[in-house]
Write a protein that holds these residues in place. Structure first.
Motif, PDB file in Angstrom:
ATOM      1  N   GLU A  80       0.850  -1.189   0.000  1.00 41.38           N
ATOM      2  CA  GLU A  80       0.000   0.000   0.000  1.00 41.38           C
ATOM      3  C   GLU A  80       0.886   1.240   0.000  1.00 41.38           C
ATOM      4  O   GLU A  80       1.884   1.307   0.739  1.00 41.38           O
ATOM      5  CB  GLU A  80      -0.917   0.032   1.220  1.00 41.38           C
ATOM      6  N   VAL A  81       0.535   2.217  -0.829  1.00 38.64           N
ATOM      7  CA  VAL A  81       1.278   3.479  -0.888  1.00 38.64           C
ATOM      8  C   VAL A  81       0.938   4.307   0.338  1.00 38.64           C
ATOM      9  O   VAL A  81      -0.237   4.496   0.683  1.00 38.64           O
ATOM     10  CB  VAL A  81       0.933   4.261  -2.173  1.00 38.64           C
ATOM     11  N   GLY A  82       1.989   4.815   0.997  1.00 37.13           N
ATOM     12  CA  GLY A  82       1.776   5.646   2.180  1.00 37.13           C
ATOM     13  C   GLY A  82       1.966   7.120   1.910  1.00 37.13           C
ATOM     14  O   GLY A  82       1.127   7.942   2.267  1.00 37.13           O
ATOM     15  N   THR A  83       3.084   7.476   1.273  1.00 34.87           N
ATOM     16  CA  THR A  83       3.360   8.876   0.954  1.00 34.87           C
ATOM     17  C   THR A  83       3.924   8.966  -0.457  1.00 34.87           C
ATOM     18  O   THR A  83       4.437   7.984  -1.003  1.00 34.87           O
ATOM     19  CB  THR A  83       4.380   9.496   1.929  1.00 34.87           C
ATOM     20  N   THR A  84       3.827  10.150  -1.035  1.00 29.36           N
ATOM     21  CA  THR A  84       4.425  10.423  -2.339  1.00 29.36           C
ATOM     22  C   THR A  84       5.176  11.738  -2.265  1.00 29.36           C
ATOM     23  O   THR A  84       4.839  12.616  -1.460  1.00 29.36           O
ATOM     24  CB  THR A  84       3.363  10.517  -3.457  1.00 29.36           C
ATOM     25  N   ALA A 130      -1.049   8.490  -9.025  1.00 23.99           N
ATOM     26  CA  ALA A 130      -0.871   7.520  -7.947  1.00 23.99           C
ATOM     27  C   ALA A 130      -0.733   8.259  -6.632  1.00 23.99           C
ATOM     28  O   ALA A 130       0.010   9.241  -6.522  1.00 23.99           O
ATOM     29  CB  ALA A 130       0.362   6.650  -8.209  1.00 23.99           C
ATOM     30  N   ALA A 131      -1.460   7.809  -5.608  1.00 23.93           N
ATOM     31  CA  ALA A 131      -1.590   8.603  -4.389  1.00 23.93           C
ATOM     32  C   ALA A 131      -1.613   7.711  -3.159  1.00 23.93           C
ATOM     33  O   ALA A 131      -1.775   6.481  -3.259  1.00 23.93           O
ATOM     34  CB  ALA A 131      -2.876   9.424  -4.458  1.00 23.93           C
ATOM     35  N   PRO A 132      -1.438   8.319  -1.984  1.00 20.99           N
ATOM     36  CA  PRO A 132      -1.565   7.538  -0.751  1.00 20.99           C
ATOM     37  C   PRO A 132      -2.879   6.767  -0.716  1.00 20.99           C
ATOM     38  O   PRO A 132      -3.933   7.291  -1.091  1.00 20.99           O
ATOM     39  CB  PRO A 132      -1.511   8.609   0.344  1.00 20.99           C
ATOM     40  N   GLY A 133      -2.790   5.520  -0.286  1.00 24.17           N
ATOM     41  CA  GLY A 133      -3.959   4.662  -0.254  1.00 24.17           C
ATOM     42  C   GLY A 133      -4.073   3.750  -1.453  1.00 24.17           C
ATOM     43  O   GLY A 133      -4.784   2.735  -1.397  1.00 24.17           O
ATOM     44  N   ASP A 134      -3.417   4.096  -2.559  1.00 21.53           N
ATOM     45  CA  ASP A 134      -3.380   3.177  -3.692  1.00 21.53           C
ATOM     46  C   ASP A 134      -2.579   1.931  -3.316  1.00 21.53           C
ATOM     47  O   ASP A 134      -1.715   1.970  -2.432  1.00 21.53           O
ATOM     48  CB  ASP A 134      -2.726   3.832  -4.911  1.00 21.53           C
TER      49      ASP A 134
END
Length: 458
Positions: free
Chosen positions: A317-321, A397-401
């Motif tokens: 899971e993506v957390g930060t970008t 693409a963002a946090p939560g993806d």
């Protein structure tokens, strides 16, 4: 790299055979949305396409046995357990007709516990302990690969204690340096494995002098993640010359050419199919045996990555970008987008160890956003904690993806660690729309329970 037309596509040959996008754009594996797997079993997560894994094991068995028969001999195919091993996986490869190669007491223990017959197991290792040797011999292990002169007497003494005659092979460095990372090339002379060809006749004489040992033949391994058969052919040529000379002192029934066959990790990788590799190696062996005027020996192989690697995804899971401005070699600057995920080098050490390249795709959706040059970073306190160095992912693409990384079966779970006190992820097998855990994930409580300075009963 080139900018893809579609940053959502699943490149052929890179993803598990039963991976697809559903009508909602979600990535599915064997009929299950992988996001549902992550929600059920946790993230990060390893998800194995069981049919893919089993199918590759059967195809590998068929390829090497078929090609061996074509040139008038037989084959022994060992699955390299170090690539990815659990009780279920041991059973899968055994049911496909493969033997299993282990290289530690722990790998031997799980393989035996899975119910694999001991005579279908081979033991490797450059520093097998006396206890490991004794356990293997006592269990009736099929073969032990001798890696040094000291091991000759150690194995023979164990065989004498247990009243056995132990089959052994001798690992020899052919001098062929495969075109791979230096840390993965294992047949050049200046390295920890095996002995030189010049020293092999002395070693074989010592083996033959011990009545408790049965010399099966020579063993070689030229490296890992190798595309093409040329290196294997050259290695076979060099070993067969030694094999011919050793025949003067007694039988040499087998020749083990190891493994190290490569797979695709990115869309630009073009590995040789296993059937073509088997055919080319068989032709090289047959040709050289004809030139030397010797019978074709039984051929043994030790593939691992080509069976275990392609059918497994790692899920995050993506957390930060964040966007980082980088300088270009030709001048000017560009933006690289960093996506930080909830795993990293603790579940895939290969990028940090070898600079290994991987690919990634959003798994929870598709996007019409422009492709953006992205780097997937782990959460560990190391600047080298990278999961995917370079990939084009949708710019939104963002946090939560959620992200899926293909070809994560080999040397990911097996190299996993608890760095920064992260628990190792679970492994789930997926087949026909059903999922089951084959290795439980570790919890913080599991990690605390090992700390002798804590009373974890409270």
């Amino acid at each position: 790299m080139s900018v893809p037309e579609d940053a959502n596509d699943l490149a052929p040959g890179l993803w598990p055979r039963n991976a697809a996008r559903d009508a909602e754009g979600r990535l599915t594996l064997a009929g299950i949305a992988v996001d549902e797997l992550a929600e059920r079993f946790g993230s990060p997560l390893y998800a194995v396409d069981e049919e893919d894994f089993r199918g590759r094991a059967r195809e590998t068995h068929a390829a090497f046995h078929g090609e061996a028969a074509r040139i008038g001999t037989t084959a022994k195919v060992y699955y390299a357990g170090k690539s990815f091993l659990s009780a279920e996986i041991a059973r899968w490869v055994s049911e496909a007709g493969l033997y299993i190669d282990v290289c530690s007491g722990g790998e031997l223990a799980v393989t035996l516990a899975a119910g694999i017959p001991a005579d279908h197991i081979g033991l490797h290792g450059n520093n097998k302990s006396l206890a490991e040797i004794d356990r293997a011999v006592a269990a009736g292990i099929g073969t032990i690969v001798l890696d040094s002169l000291q091991e000759i007497d150690r194995v023979a003494d164990a065989a004498a204690r247990h009243g056995r005659i132990q089959n052994v092979r001798l690992r020899v460095n052919s001098g062929v340096h495969a075109e791979t990372h230096d840390f993965l090339a294992t047949a050049h002379e200046d390295q920890k494995f095996g002995i030189t060809r010049a020293n092999a006749p002395e070693a074989v004489a010592l083996i033959r002098a011990r009545n408790e040992l049965n010399f099966l033949g020579l063993h070689c391994h030229i490296g890992s993640q190798i595309f093409g058969a040329a290196g294997f052919g050259e290695s076979a040529k060099r070993l067969l010359e030694l094999h011919r000379d050793l025949l003067e002192g007694g039988p040499v029934p087998e020749l083990n050419l190891g493994g190290g066959f490569g797979i695709a990790y990115t869309r630009v990788d073009d590995p040789t199919p296993i059937g073509a590799l088997a055919a080319e190696i068989a032709d090289a062996v047959a040709s050289e045996c004809a030139r030397l005027g010797i019978p074709v020996p039984v051929l043994a192989f030790e593939p691992g990555r080509t069976i275990s690697g392609p059918g497994t995804l790692s899920l995050y899971e993506v957390g930060t970008t964040k966007d980082v401005e980088v300088s270009l070699p030709e001048g000017g600057t560009a933006i690289r987008r960093y996506l930080s995920v909830d795993g990293g080098m603790s579940d895939n050490a290969r990028p940090a160890l070898y600079g290994a390249q991987y690919s990634a795709r959003l798994s929870n959706r598709v996007s019409d956003a422009e492709p953006a040059l992205s780097r997937v970073a782990g959460k560990h306190c190391e600047s080298g904690d990278i999961v995917v160095y370079n990939e084009f992912l949708p710019a939104d693409a963002a946090p939560g993806d959620r992200l899926a990384v293909p070809a994560a079966g080999a040397y990911c779970w097996s190299l996993a660690s608890n760095y920064n006190y992260l628990g190792r992820p679970a492994v789930v097998a997926v087949k026909n729309g059903q999922a089951r855990v084959i290795v439980r994930g570790e919890t913080e409580q599991d990690l605390l329970a090992r700390d002798a300075g804590l009373d974890t009963s409270l």
